[in-house]
Design a protein around this motif. Structure first.
Motif, PDB file in Angstrom:
ATOM      1  N   MET A 172       0.719  -1.187  -0.067  1.00 44.12           N
ATOM      2  CA  MET A 172      -0.038   0.078  -0.105  1.00 44.12           C
ATOM      3  C   MET A 172       0.605   1.166   0.155  1.00 44.12           C
ATOM      4  SD  MET A 172      -2.881   1.156   2.870  1.00 44.12           S
ATOM      5  CE  MET A 172      -3.912  -0.285   2.468  1.00 44.12           C
ATOM      6  N   GLU A 173       0.493   2.168  -0.747  1.00 41.11           N
ATOM      7  CA  GLU A 173       1.251   3.273  -0.980  1.00 41.11           C
ATOM      8  C   GLU A 173       1.227   4.344   0.435  1.00 41.11           C
ATOM      9  OE1 GLU A 173       1.538   7.426  -3.554  1.00 41.11           O
ATOM     10  OE2 GLU A 173       0.079   5.677  -4.261  1.00 41.11           O
ATOM     11  N   SER A 174       2.379   4.831   1.141  1.00 40.50           N
ATOM     12  CA  SER A 174       2.097   5.517   2.218  1.00 40.50           C
ATOM     13  C   SER A 174       1.813   6.690   1.869  1.00 40.50           C
ATOM     14  CB  SER A 174       3.694   5.327   2.951  1.00 40.50           C
ATOM     15  OG  SER A 174       4.524   6.118   2.141  1.00 40.50           O
ATOM     16  N   LYS A 175       1.034   7.300   2.892  1.00 39.73           N
ATOM     17  CA  LYS A 175       0.330   8.753   2.705  1.00 39.73           C
ATOM     18  C   LYS A 175       1.441   9.771   2.828  1.00 39.73           C
ATOM     19  CE  LYS A 175      -4.219   8.066   4.576  1.00 39.73           C
ATOM     20  NZ  LYS A 175      -5.141   8.553   5.568  1.00 39.73           N
ATOM     21  N   LYS A 176       1.471  10.774   1.972  1.00 46.78           N
ATOM     22  CA  LYS A 176       2.431  12.077   2.034  1.00 46.78           C
ATOM     23  C   LYS A 176       1.722  12.791   3.301  1.00 46.78           C
ATOM     24  CE  LYS A 176       4.193  12.148  -2.438  1.00 46.78           C
ATOM     25  NZ  LYS A 176       4.224  12.926  -3.694  1.00 46.78           N
ATOM     26  N   ARG A 177       2.733  13.478   4.117  1.00 43.75           N
ATOM     27  CA  ARG A 177       2.460  14.431   5.212  1.00 43.75           C
ATOM     28  C   ARG A 177       2.842  15.772   5.025  1.00 43.75           C
ATOM     29  NH1 ARG A 177      -0.551  13.470   9.727  1.00 43.75           N
ATOM     30  NH2 ARG A 177      -0.591  15.120  11.290  1.00 43.75           N
ATOM     31  N   TYR A 178       1.762  16.642   5.093  1.00 47.22           N
ATOM     32  CA  TYR A 178       2.113  18.050   5.082  1.00 47.22           C
ATOM     33  C   TYR A 178       1.951  18.905   6.034  1.00 47.22           C
ATOM     34  CZ  TYR A 178       2.393  16.915   0.001  1.00 47.22           C
ATOM     35  OH  TYR A 178       2.533  16.343  -1.099  1.00 47.22           O
ATOM     36  N   LYS A 179       2.526  20.010   6.544  1.00 44.89           N
ATOM     37  CA  LYS A 179       2.085  20.908   7.549  1.00 44.89           C
ATOM     38  C   LYS A 179       0.677  21.502   7.406  1.00 44.89           C
ATOM     39  CE  LYS A 179       4.013  24.634  10.149  1.00 44.89           C
ATOM     40  NZ  LYS A 179       5.141  25.774  10.467  1.00 44.89           N
ATOM     41  N   THR A 180       0.323  21.756   6.323  1.00 44.49           N
ATOM     42  CA  THR A 180      -0.882  22.506   5.913  1.00 44.49           C
ATOM     43  C   THR A 180      -1.233  21.909   4.452  1.00 44.49           C
ATOM     44  OG1 THR A 180      -0.433  24.428   7.374  1.00 44.49           O
ATOM     45  CG2 THR A 180      -2.230  24.577   6.094  1.00 44.49           C
ATOM     46  N   ILE A 181      -2.548  21.716   4.353  1.00 46.94           N
ATOM     47  CA  ILE A 181      -3.151  21.627   3.014  1.00 46.94           C
ATOM     48  C   ILE A 181      -4.506  22.614   2.983  1.00 46.94           C
ATOM     49  CG2 ILE A 181      -4.648  20.090   1.634  1.00 46.94           C
ATOM     50  CD1 ILE A 181      -2.992  17.894   2.811  1.00 46.94           C
ATOM     51  N   VAL A 182      -4.507  23.190   1.856  1.00 48.67           N
ATOM     52  CA  VAL A 182      -5.776  24.149   1.762  1.00 48.67           C
ATOM     53  C   VAL A 182      -6.444  23.632   0.284  1.00 48.67           C
ATOM     54  CG1 VAL A 182      -6.254  26.420   1.222  1.00 48.67           C
ATOM     55  CG2 VAL A 182      -4.166  26.005   2.518  1.00 48.67           C
ATOM     56  N   VAL A 183      -7.712  23.484   0.607  1.00 44.51           N
ATOM     57  CA  VAL A 183      -8.534  23.233  -0.585  1.00 44.51           C
ATOM     58  C   VAL A 183      -9.762  24.124  -0.542  1.00 44.51           C
ATOM     59  CG1 VAL A 183      -7.961  20.699  -0.766  1.00 44.51           C
ATOM     60  CG2 VAL A 183      -9.837  21.230   0.553  1.00 44.51           C
ATOM     61  N   SER A 184     -10.395  24.514  -1.899  1.00 45.41           N
ATOM     62  CA  SER A 184     -11.338  25.347  -1.735  1.00 45.41           C
ATOM     63  C   SER A 184     -12.246  24.893  -2.823  1.00 45.41           C
ATOM     64  CB  SER A 184     -11.071  26.847  -1.920  1.00 45.41           C
ATOM     65  OG  SER A 184     -10.342  27.185  -3.113  1.00 45.41           O
ATOM     66  N   ASP A 185     -13.433  25.579  -3.125  1.00 48.01           N
ATOM     67  CA  ASP A 185     -14.229  25.732  -4.451  1.00 48.01           C
ATOM     68  C   ASP A 185     -14.432  23.987  -4.813  1.00 48.01           C
ATOM     69  OD1 ASP A 185     -14.447  28.549  -5.194  1.00 48.01           O
ATOM     70  OD2 ASP A 185     -12.533  28.307  -4.423  1.00 48.01           O
ATOM     71  N   ILE A 186     -14.904  23.271  -3.821  1.00 48.57           N
ATOM     72  CA  ILE A 186     -15.212  21.825  -4.216  1.00 48.57           C
ATOM     73  C   ILE A 186     -16.646  21.851  -4.878  1.00 48.57           C
ATOM     74  CG2 ILE A 186     -15.751  19.665  -3.472  1.00 48.57           C
ATOM     75  CD1 ILE A 186     -13.599  19.913  -1.537  1.00 48.57           C
TER      76      ILE A 186
ATOM     77  N   ARG B 136      -5.388  10.490   0.433  1.00 43.30           N
ATOM     78  CA  ARG B 136      -3.827  10.100   0.250  1.00 43.30           C
ATOM     79  C   ARG B 136      -2.764  10.929   0.754  1.00 43.30           C
ATOM     80  NH1 ARG B 136      -4.083   9.116  -6.443  1.00 43.30           N
ATOM     81  NH2 ARG B 136      -5.847   7.782  -6.454  1.00 43.30           N
ATOM     82  N   ASN B 137      -3.261  12.050   1.497  1.00 47.12           N
ATOM     83  CA  ASN B 137      -2.271  13.213   2.109  1.00 47.12           C
ATOM     84  C   ASN B 137      -3.013  13.536   3.427  1.00 47.12           C
ATOM     85  OD1 ASN B 137      -0.431  13.644  -0.371  1.00 47.12           O
ATOM     86  ND2 ASN B 137      -2.594  13.798  -1.406  1.00 47.12           N
ATOM     87  N   ASP B 138      -2.050  13.358   4.359  1.00 50.18           N
ATOM     88  CA  ASP B 138      -2.022  13.987   5.574  1.00 50.18           C
ATOM     89  C   ASP B 138      -1.500  15.267   6.082  1.00 50.18           C
ATOM     90  OD1 ASP B 138      -3.795  11.753   6.538  1.00 50.18           O
ATOM     91  OD2 ASP B 138      -1.863  10.709   7.031  1.00 50.18           O
ATOM     92  N   CYS B 139      -1.989  15.816   6.866  1.00 54.79           N
ATOM     93  CA  CYS B 139      -1.551  17.244   7.212  1.00 54.79           C
ATOM     94  C   CYS B 139      -1.915  17.489   8.788  1.00 54.79           C
ATOM     95  CB  CYS B 139      -2.234  18.400   6.440  1.00 54.79           C
ATOM     96  SG  CYS B 139      -4.039  18.412   6.481  1.00 54.79           S
ATOM     97  N   ASP B 140      -0.966  18.550   9.343  1.00 48.02           N
ATOM     98  CA  ASP B 140      -1.183  19.108  10.608  1.00 48.02           C
ATOM     99  C   ASP B 140      -2.534  19.949  10.742  1.00 48.02           C
ATOM    100  OD1 ASP B 140       1.248  17.534  11.426  1.00 48.02           O
ATOM    101  OD2 ASP B 140       2.218  19.241  11.072  1.00 48.02           O
TER     102      ASP B 140
END
Length: 247
Positions: free
Chosen positions: A1-15, A33-37
């Motif tokens: 299984m592909e390991s998740k990438k981890r970021y300090k912050t993720i920003v998503v908008s306009d879904i 697929r991506n984790d964040c603080d």
């Protein structure tokens, strides 16, 4: 299984959950697929305008997104910024409960960056002053997306590459509105007024990372056509990520 990438912050908008053009499942896959603080939802996540026109439009993917959000809140700080399409949150914001907040704007401090986070509609004179015109434009955009689908089906059958009429037209309209609204100058002004050296917003559906004078401008794009997000790495650098494309 592909390991998740981890970021300090993720920003998503306009879904735009509720719009038939929303790539909600793609947003779910990206966040899965991506984790964040910290996760920042930059507005227009739920599209109250489209849901209001058709209450039967709620899909299973939308429940999956809400379930993912509830799971994320258990371990991650989540900031939900109100947009113009989810303006029903005006009756709720500001709201704070444990790791979850609903706000009109937010100041995020990280490293040498003090970032003013907001949706971006406040600088759109059409949206803020002539709501009926904005809603008409939204319907016209939906028609353009339908035409775009038919046009690119034709192009594909004839061995031609994908070209987004709707994205091209929306970009041109947004450029006109941005100039009329003095968008760049307003970005600089609101940053300096709040003692910030960076700004994050969405609204115009155009992912971006650039400097306006000495102010870092970041735009998270959308999940209608761009399928993009902003991520902050743990060293404090920011990047625009594209999950995929309409092609």
């Amino acid at each position: 299984m592909e390991s998740k990438k981890r970021y300090k912050t993720i920003v998503v908008s306009d879904i735009h959950i509720g719009s038939k053009w929303s790539h909600t499942q793609a947003a779910i896959d990206f966040l899965g697929r991506n984790d964040c603080d910290m996760l920042i939802l930059g507005g227009d996540i739920i599209d109250g305008w489209h849901l209001g026109r058709n209450r039967k439009r709620w899909k299973h993917d939308y429940n999956k997104f809400l379930q993912l959000l509830l799971q994320t809140i258990e371990t991650t700080k989540v900031i939900y910024i109100r947009g113009n399409h989810d303006d029903f949150l005006d009756n709720v914001a500001p709201f704070n409960y444990r790791n979850f907040s609903i706000l009109d704007n937010y100041i995020y401090e990280s490293g040498d960056k003090r970032i003013y986070v907001f949706h971006g509609d406040m600088f759109d004179n059409v949206t803020s002053r002539f709501r009926w015109v904005s809603k008409f434009g939204d319907k016209l955009y939906s028609m353009m997306l339908q035409l775009n689908r038919l046009y690119n089906d034709y192009r594909k059958r004839h061995g031609k590459s994908y070209f987004s009429i709707s994205k091209f037209m929306k970009q041109k309209v947004k450029e006109i509105v941005s100039k009329a609204s003095n968008f760049d100058n307003n970005i600089v002004s609101i940053a300096r007024r709040n003692n910030c050296n960076a700004v994050i917003c969405g609204h115009i559906h155009q992912p971006d990372k650039r400097y306006i004078e000495d102010i870092l401008y970041l735009n998270s794009g959308d999940w209608i056509e761009s399928l993009s997000a902003l991520v902050e790495h743990h060293d404090g650098t920011w990047e625009v990520l594209r999950f995929g494309s309409m092609e």
